[in-house]
Design a protein around this motif. Sequence first.
Motif, short mmCIF file in Angstrom:
data_model
loop_
_atom_site.label_atom_id
_atom_site.label_comp_id
_atom_site.label_asym_id
_atom_site.label_seq_id
_atom_site.Cartn_x
_atom_site.Cartn_y
_atom_site.Cartn_z
N LEU A 14 5.58 5.37 2.16
CA LEU A 14 4.14 5.10 2.08
C LEU A 14 3.68 4.14 3.17
O LEU A 14 2.64 4.35 3.80
CB LEU A 14 3.78 4.54 0.70
N THR A 15 4.45 3.08 3.40
CA THR A 15 4.10 2.11 4.44
C THR A 15 3.98 2.79 5.80
O THR A 15 3.02 2.57 6.55
CB THR A 15 5.14 0.98 4.50
N ASP A 16 4.96 3.65 6.11
CA ASP A 16 4.95 4.36 7.39
C ASP A 16 3.75 5.30 7.50
O ASP A 16 3.06 5.32 8.52
CB ASP A 16 6.25 5.14 7.55
N LEU A 17 3.48 6.06 6.43
CA LEU A 17 2.37 7.01 6.48
C LEU A 17 1.01 6.31 6.57
O LEU A 17 0.13 6.76 7.31
CB LEU A 17 2.42 7.93 5.26
N ILE A 18 0.86 5.22 5.87
CA ILE A 18 -0.39 4.44 5.94
C ILE A 18 -0.56 3.86 7.34
O ILE A 18 -1.65 3.89 7.92
CB ILE A 18 -0.43 3.35 4.86
#
Length: 126
Positions: free
Chosen positions: A68-72
């Motif tokens: 999630l951190t990467d995609l955000i």
Amino acid sequence: MPATMTKGRVPMEMKKLSISAKRQITIPQKFFTMLGFDTEAECIVRGNELVIRPARTNTGGEFAEQILTDLIARGYSGNDLLERFKKAQRQVRPAVEAMLADAEQVASSESGHISYEDVFGIEDEE
């Protein structure tokens, strides 16, 4: 009494089991405890072997925060974020299993060295 053998440098224990008329087996208590079985097992055919192991409960969720951190950080949000998250999560387990298979080959000297790119692949720029 289990027999102790080695495969490469990995010690293995073996015990001959009886198969009931209903095709059932009993996992020896020592193996059951040693491997951490609970109420479910996975049964896998690998070549000419039948592998029975404790059921895995993690399906990629252990990397959810990192995904999630990467995609955000890449700017995804809303439904697009959700769809890309689901896709990335589905890729975790196969990637880890491939890494483990590669590591087993290297450990048993079935192949030479494996590079970082062989294990992790080359990251696609989106």
